[in-house]
Design a protein around this motif. Sequence first.
Motif, mmCIF file in Angstrom:
data_model
loop_
_atom_site.group_PDB
_atom_site.id
_atom_site.type_symbol
_atom_site.label_atom_id
_atom_site.label_comp_id
_atom_site.label_asym_id
_atom_site.label_seq_id
_atom_site.Cartn_x
_atom_site.Cartn_y
_atom_site.Cartn_z
ATOM 1 N N UNK A 136 -2.121 10.252 -0.099
ATOM 2 C CA UNK A 136 -2.138 8.986 -0.851
ATOM 3 C C UNK A 136 -1.598 7.782 -0.075
ATOM 4 N N UNK A 137 -0.468 7.951 0.604
ATOM 5 C CA UNK A 137 0.141 6.815 1.314
ATOM 6 C C UNK A 137 -0.695 6.356 2.491
ATOM 7 N N UNK A 138 -1.563 7.248 3.028
ATOM 8 C CA UNK A 138 -2.460 6.872 4.111
ATOM 9 C C UNK A 138 -3.786 6.393 3.549
ATOM 10 N N UNK A 139 -4.249 7.101 2.520
ATOM 11 C CA UNK A 139 -5.540 6.762 1.916
ATOM 12 C C UNK A 139 -5.541 5.359 1.313
ATOM 13 N N UNK A 140 -4.391 4.895 0.836
ATOM 14 C CA UNK A 140 -4.326 3.585 0.168
ATOM 15 C C UNK A 140 -4.658 2.437 1.117
ATOM 16 N N UNK A 148 0.785 -1.229 0.000
ATOM 17 C CA UNK A 148 0.000 0.000 0.000
ATOM 18 C C UNK A 148 0.810 1.270 0.000
ATOM 19 N N UNK A 149 2.139 1.189 -0.055
ATOM 20 C CA UNK A 149 2.970 2.387 -0.052
ATOM 21 C C UNK A 149 3.473 2.701 -1.459
ATOM 22 N N UNK A 150 4.005 1.690 -2.126
ATOM 23 C CA UNK A 150 4.555 1.918 -3.466
ATOM 24 C C UNK A 150 3.455 2.047 -4.521
ATOM 25 N N UNK A 151 2.425 1.227 -4.412
ATOM 26 C CA UNK A 151 1.343 1.222 -5.400
ATOM 27 C C UNK A 151 0.022 1.439 -4.666
ATOM 28 N N UNK A 208 3.015 -7.004 5.147
ATOM 29 C CA UNK A 208 3.395 -5.592 5.105
ATOM 30 C C UNK A 208 2.169 -4.690 5.110
ATOM 31 N N UNK A 209 1.141 -5.051 4.347
ATOM 32 C CA UNK A 209 -0.033 -4.203 4.233
ATOM 33 C C UNK A 209 -0.768 -4.089 5.577
#
Length: 621
Positions: free
Chosen positions: A581-585, A531-534, A550-551
């Motif tokens: 984005x990095x939190x919303x994902x 969820x961080x890179x994509x 990781x997720x």
Amino acid sequence: MAAQMVDIEAQSSFEQTSSIFNKVESPISLKFHEVVYTVTIKKQGWLNKMKNKSLEKQILKGITGMVLPGEMLAMLGPSGCGKTTLLTALGGRLSGKLNGTITYNGKPFSSIMKRYTGFVPQDDVLYPHLTVTETLIFTALLRLPKDLTSQEKVTHAEDVINQLRLTRCKNVIIGGPGLRGVSGGERKRVSIGQEMLINPSLLFLDEPTSGLDSTTAQRIVSTIRELARGGRTVVMTIHQPSSKLFYAFHKVLLLSEGNSLFFGKGSEVMSYFDSIGFSPSVAMNPSDFLLDLANGILSDDSSCSGQNEIKQKLVLAYKSNLANNLKAEVLEFDDHMNDDVSENKKPERWTTTWSQQVMVLLRRGVKERRHEFFSSLKIGQVIAVSFLTGLLWWQSETSHLQDQSGLLFFYTGFWGFFPLFQAIFTFPQERLMLCKERSSGMYRLSSYFVSRTLGDLPMEMVLPTLFCIITYYMAGLKPSFGSFMYALFALLLSVLVSQGLGLALGALVMDQKSATILGSVIMLSFTLAGGYYVQHVPGFISWIKFLSISQHTYKLLIGSQYERGQTYQCGDRTCLVTDFPAVNSVGLDGQVISIVMLVVMLVLYRVIAYLALMRIGVLKR
């Protein structure tokens, strides 16, 4: 003359013996009749795989013999002749296409007989960081009956140390590659001592003098002969003994390419071959002469065709001169006269309780791996990375949300790979020890698994906690104690899940290189789907994120720092944290679901590891 010297030496040493050389309570007569062992060999190559063809090869070709209490049988022959295979079959440890009959006091091998059997493998499988005393005491605590107190078991182990003349090195570690310890002869005596703790009626030894000098080899064989004098039935393989050792054996079995060339008294072997036209041209060691015959060599210029012809002649001579009389003797011998091993006094399957096994294995594991637990290299690595991380993210503010989210994802990455690769090596490195001890019936697989898991917890918990303490406050993350504890909880749970995945991969593959590659691919897949890179994962592959350690860890770490409705300064305006984005994902919702998923994976991976160990043939419960 040589035989008399051996007898005098053995007798003088025997007079000084105590408990481990006393007469056994249940002597056992071992008989084997027409033992045949066949293996299936699959042809290599792509075309052969397509044809799905395989060949069958006979390793043992109708071997017959008998060993009585107080006798020592030596099996000789060149490498690959079937000595170890036959020894393993006689010890009840060979599976596959085994035909013929092997009886112990007239009965087949059973779990009862295992209790009266000692087996010393060629390679001394011992823990390198334990001392001689620790090795034998832990073995005694696991193998001796539970009606003995711990102190009585320790005393028994000390008696074995004294009788095997290991007093001088009793506080020296066993050692191994790159780690100096006891000598080769002392290692072999420790291996023998582990089996002698149970006072076995049957003792099998595979190449006990391999790699030892002649003096040390003589001491080992002298010790083994003393054990036989106590009423034990001793069977051993030996490659090329000296003349002095050769005349110490009561019986000799000579093998060549799975065929018997001789079985009988060692003192009669030379006269037998002389009677059938095979005698040495010069005076030489009997074992050297026998090995030459087993290889089909009579002179230096023997051709391959000549060697095969000599082997065939020897096999035919054995069948016409010895085989029939030997088979009749084996079949006629009444081996029930020593039948003290009866079903009526069947021992319990385990000599110790489950909880005792767990505690002893846990203590032994901690002692053996204490050098790993307190490895300055490992601790220094974590501390160095911790301070480097803290400095790079020094007092990061919420306005730098990109940096903070990057730090939290770094937590998941570093503490995903680190415990994974530590755990992957666990079972492949311990496979030989586990096979040896489980085949001896020392403990349950479940007790080993639980003790191994518990023993690894201290370092698995301490290092991530230290890492989190250093980096959390240096990086200026949310200062409340509750937020810190939640982040620490998420990190430790992730570590345990990654460790479980490593244990499962190691147990499934049992090859360190292959398991490492597989673990790297799986963890990288989890990281990419974390969820961080994509942030926008295509629907057809989005299922990976539900399996991603990781997720789920990243979601929990995000939840430890931020809450719904929280804002941060993005340029000249104020933005919602949940819109980043990095939190919303991953979102702030579903924290409980992520915890449940990680707990399920924690249990599931360990169950897979346990089942994988059970499927290994020799590791039956």
